[in-house]
Design a protein around this motif. Structure first.
Motif, PDB file in Angstrom:
ATOM      1  N   SER A 154      29.283 -12.169 -10.982  1.00 13.92           N
ATOM      2  CA  SER A 154      29.873 -10.948 -10.239  1.00 13.92           C
ATOM      3  C   SER A 154      30.221 -10.911  -8.668  1.00 13.92           C
ATOM      4  CB  SER A 154      28.906  -8.994 -10.382  1.00 13.92           C
ATOM      5  OG  SER A 154      27.455 -10.162  -9.438  1.00 13.92           O
ATOM      6  N   ASP A 155      30.449 -12.146  -7.767  1.00 12.99           N
ATOM      7  CA  ASP A 155      29.892 -12.436  -6.354  1.00 12.99           C
ATOM      8  C   ASP A 155      30.802 -13.319  -6.020  1.00 12.99           C
ATOM      9  OD1 ASP A 155      27.730 -10.974  -5.253  1.00 12.99           O
ATOM     10  OD2 ASP A 155      26.412 -12.521  -5.679  1.00 12.99           O
ATOM     11  N   VAL A 156      31.359 -13.959  -7.619  1.00 17.39           N
ATOM     12  CA  VAL A 156      32.702 -14.908  -7.586  1.00 17.39           C
ATOM     13  C   VAL A 156      33.483 -14.245  -7.380  1.00 17.39           C
ATOM     14  CG1 VAL A 156      33.322 -16.869  -9.123  1.00 17.39           C
ATOM     15  CG2 VAL A 156      31.088 -16.852  -8.876  1.00 17.39           C
ATOM     16  N   SER A 157      34.349 -14.850  -6.436  1.00 22.65           N
ATOM     17  CA  SER A 157      35.661 -14.263  -6.026  1.00 22.65           C
ATOM     18  C   SER A 157      36.797 -15.071  -7.613  1.00 22.65           C
ATOM     19  CB  SER A 157      36.268 -14.447  -5.130  1.00 22.65           C
ATOM     20  OG  SER A 157      36.854 -15.813  -5.478  1.00 22.65           O
ATOM     21  N   ALA A 158      37.592 -13.714  -7.332  1.00 22.79           N
ATOM     22  CA  ALA A 158      39.089 -14.385  -8.334  1.00 22.79           C
ATOM     23  C   ALA A 158      39.516 -15.510  -7.927  1.00 22.79           C
ATOM     24  CB  ALA A 158      40.314 -13.054  -8.801  1.00 22.79           C
ATOM     25  N   LEU A 202      40.953 -20.609  -9.498  1.00 26.66           N
ATOM     26  CA  LEU A 202      40.803 -21.964  -9.147  1.00 26.66           C
ATOM     27  C   LEU A 202      40.185 -23.276  -9.956  1.00 26.66           C
ATOM     28  CD1 LEU A 202      40.132 -22.013  -5.375  1.00 26.66           C
ATOM     29  CD2 LEU A 202      42.565 -22.953  -6.597  1.00 26.66           C
ATOM     30  N   PHE A 203      38.592 -22.711  -9.914  1.00 20.71           N
ATOM     31  CA  PHE A 203      38.051 -23.474 -11.428  1.00 20.71           C
ATOM     32  C   PHE A 203      39.036 -23.836 -13.153  1.00 20.71           C
ATOM     33  CE2 PHE A 203      35.246 -23.027 -15.308  1.00 20.71           C
ATOM     34  CZ  PHE A 203      35.048 -23.756 -14.464  1.00 20.71           C
ATOM     35  N   GLY A 246      48.122 -24.615 -18.526  1.00 14.47           N
ATOM     36  CA  GLY A 246      46.327 -24.252 -17.385  1.00 14.47           C
ATOM     37  C   GLY A 246      46.436 -23.089 -16.257  1.00 14.47           C
ATOM     38  N   LEU A 247      48.003 -23.201 -15.640  1.00 11.41           N
ATOM     39  CA  LEU A 247      48.305 -21.719 -14.528  1.00 11.41           C
ATOM     40  C   LEU A 247      48.042 -20.368 -15.777  1.00 11.41           C
ATOM     41  CD1 LEU A 247      48.793 -21.494 -11.793  1.00 11.41           C
ATOM     42  CD2 LEU A 247      51.566 -21.627 -13.031  1.00 11.41           C
ATOM     43  N   LEU A 248      48.619 -21.117 -16.271  1.00  4.87           N
ATOM     44  CA  LEU A 248      48.750 -19.641 -17.181  1.00  4.87           C
ATOM     45  C   LEU A 248      46.896 -19.005 -17.883  1.00  4.87           C
ATOM     46  CD1 LEU A 248      50.551 -17.095 -19.721  1.00  4.87           C
ATOM     47  CD2 LEU A 248      50.402 -19.186 -21.317  1.00  4.87           C
ATOM     48  N   ILE A 249      46.177 -20.146 -18.416  1.00  7.55           N
ATOM     49  CA  ILE A 249      44.789 -18.939 -18.347  1.00  7.55           C
ATOM     50  C   ILE A 249      44.245 -18.740 -17.150  1.00  7.55           C
ATOM     51  CG2 ILE A 249      44.164 -21.244 -18.680  1.00  7.55           C
ATOM     52  CD1 ILE A 249      43.192 -18.247 -20.698  1.00  7.55           C
ATOM     53  N   ALA A 250      44.212 -19.887 -16.182  1.00  6.95           N
ATOM     54  CA  ALA A 250      43.793 -19.484 -14.831  1.00  6.95           C
ATOM     55  C   ALA A 250      44.857 -18.205 -13.843  1.00  6.95           C
ATOM     56  CB  ALA A 250      44.167 -19.818 -13.952  1.00  6.95           C
ATOM     57  N   ILE A 251      45.981 -17.727 -14.220  1.00  8.92           N
ATOM     58  CA  ILE A 251      45.765 -16.235 -14.002  1.00  8.92           C
ATOM     59  C   ILE A 251      45.479 -15.582 -14.746  1.00  8.92           C
ATOM     60  CG2 ILE A 251      48.173 -14.827 -14.043  1.00  8.92           C
ATOM     61  CD1 ILE A 251      49.781 -17.221 -12.831  1.00  8.92           C
ATOM     62  N   TYR A 252      45.284 -15.733 -16.121  1.00  3.71           N
ATOM     63  CA  TYR A 252      44.456 -14.456 -16.941  1.00  3.71           C
ATOM     64  C   TYR A 252      43.415 -14.219 -16.722  1.00  3.71           C
ATOM     65  CZ  TYR A 252      42.427 -12.587 -20.930  1.00  3.71           C
ATOM     66  OH  TYR A 252      41.561 -11.961 -21.949  1.00  3.71           O
ATOM     67  N   ALA A 253      42.593 -15.860 -16.043  1.00  5.14           N
ATOM     68  CA  ALA A 253      40.791 -14.838 -16.203  1.00  5.14           C
ATOM     69  C   ALA A 253      41.256 -13.977 -14.855  1.00  5.14           C
ATOM     70  CB  ALA A 253      40.637 -16.842 -15.833  1.00  5.14           C
ATOM     71  N   SER A 254      41.782 -15.386 -13.986  1.00  4.44           N
ATOM     72  CA  SER A 254      41.789 -14.002 -12.629  1.00  4.44           C
ATOM     73  C   SER A 254      42.384 -12.487 -12.206  1.00  4.44           C
ATOM     74  CB  SER A 254      43.401 -14.685 -11.335  1.00  4.44           C
ATOM     75  OG  SER A 254      42.959 -14.071  -9.598  1.00  4.44           O
ATOM     76  N   VAL A 255      43.118 -11.910 -13.370  1.00  5.36           N
ATOM     77  CA  VAL A 255      43.634 -11.472 -13.344  1.00  5.36           C
ATOM     78  C   VAL A 255      42.074 -10.360 -14.136  1.00  5.36           C
ATOM     79  CG1 VAL A 255      44.961  -9.302 -14.655  1.00  5.36           C
ATOM     80  CG2 VAL A 255      45.632 -11.443 -13.451  1.00  5.36           C
ATOM     81  N   ARG A 256      41.619 -11.043 -15.413  1.00  7.53           N
ATOM     82  CA  ARG A 256      40.656 -10.217 -15.844  1.00  7.53           C
ATOM     83  C   ARG A 256      39.189  -9.936 -15.025  1.00  7.53           C
ATOM     84  NH1 ARG A 256      39.131 -10.060 -21.885  1.00  7.53           N
ATOM     85  NH2 ARG A 256      36.992  -9.907 -20.710  1.00  7.53           N
ATOM     86  N   LYS A 257      39.142 -10.900 -13.643  1.00  3.97           N
ATOM     87  CA  LYS A 257      37.999 -10.996 -13.103  1.00  3.97           C
ATOM     88  C   LYS A 257      38.409 -10.135 -11.916  1.00  3.97           C
ATOM     89  CE  LYS A 257      34.042 -12.324 -10.435  1.00  3.97           C
ATOM     90  NZ  LYS A 257      33.182 -12.045 -10.993  1.00  3.97           N
ATOM     91  N   GLN A 258      39.625  -9.778 -11.272  1.00  4.26           N
ATOM     92  CA  GLN A 258      39.773  -8.480 -10.596  1.00  4.26           C
ATOM     93  C   GLN A 258      39.471  -7.291 -11.584  1.00  4.26           C
ATOM     94  OE1 GLN A 258      44.092  -9.144  -9.455  1.00  4.26           O
ATOM     95  NE2 GLN A 258      43.377 -11.277  -7.675  1.00  4.26           N
ATOM     96  N   LYS A 259      40.093  -7.038 -12.804  1.00  6.65           N
ATOM     97  CA  LYS A 259      39.877  -5.748 -13.263  1.00  6.65           C
ATOM     98  C   LYS A 259      38.111  -5.341 -13.456  1.00  6.65           C
ATOM     99  CE  LYS A 259      44.123  -5.224 -15.867  1.00  6.65           C
ATOM    100  NZ  LYS A 259      44.881  -5.729 -16.939  1.00  6.65           N
ATOM    101  N   VAL A 260      37.251  -6.363 -13.329  1.00  7.48           N
ATOM    102  CA  VAL A 260      36.068  -6.038 -13.482  1.00  7.48           C
ATOM    103  C   VAL A 260      34.731  -5.661 -12.486  1.00  7.48           C
ATOM    104  CG1 VAL A 260      33.984  -7.549 -14.335  1.00  7.48           C
ATOM    105  CG2 VAL A 260      35.669  -7.791 -15.312  1.00  7.48           C
TER     106      VAL A 260
END
Length: 187
Positions: A117-121, A126-127, A173-187
């Motif tokens: 929960s403390d890890v930023s999008a 980047l990961f 990689g960019l596509l799935i990273a964007i997906y992961a980032s967007v999902r993280k921001q929604k949580v």
């Protein structure tokens, strides 16, 4: 899930072992080596059975075998890499997405909820991106070394092939990273 891993591994290993024997008898060096690699790669998920909690879901495990089938059997043994120029780049794109999804699954499995929960999008972005790009780079190194040692068929396009493959890997990689980032921001 354990039963699925055993079934998929067994079917794939038997399939590739039959191909290995067939091409070994025909003295087709490049194909029996690919089939032998398929036997080894097909057995890799069996290692997961030793874990108490398997970190991957059924779609990830099925995707792994689809990737092996498409790259080893269709790509190398059935010569899709030679006959369809788009085949190689499509698999590089898929591989990067697959590795990104595996990275996300490991992240969720290995990092406790209160820490996640403390890890930023941005960090998650980047990961996932760096993991997918690293997989692409390591694969291209494998192709280069394979051409130096075993065969001269993996990088038929030379630097152009390598760069195109890396671009497709970066795009996946960019596509799935964007997906992961967007999902993280929604949580």
């Amino acid at each position: 899930m354990r039963k699925l891993i055993i079934i998929l591994s067994s079917v794939f290993i038997i399939f590739m072992a039959i191909l290995f024997i067939f091409y070994l008898i025909k003295d087709d060096h490049s194909r029996w080596q690919v089939a032998l690699g398929g036997v080894l790669a097909g057995g890799f998920p069996l290692i997961l059975l030793r874990l108490k909690n398997i970190p991957f879901n059924i779609p990830i495990i099925i995707s792994y075998y689809i990737f092996l089938f498409c790259s080893l059997f269709l790509g190398s043994i059935s010569s899709f890499y030679l006959h369809y120029k788009w085949w190689d780049s499509t698999l590089h794109f898929f591989k990067a997405i697959f590795i990104g999804v595996v990275g996300i699954a490991l992240y969720k499995q290995c990092i406790p909820d209160n820490v996640r929960s403390d890890v930023s999008a941005v960090i998650l972005f980047l990961f996932v991106l760096s993991l997918a790009v690293l997989a692409s780079v390591l694969w291209e190194i494998y192709e280069f070394v394979g051409d130096l040692i075993l065969t001269h068929t993996m990088q038929r396009g030379g630097n152009t092939d390598t760069m195109y493959d890396l671009l497709c890997g970066c795009a996946g990689g960019l596509l799935i990273a964007i997906y992961a980032s967007v999902r993280k921001q929604k949580v």
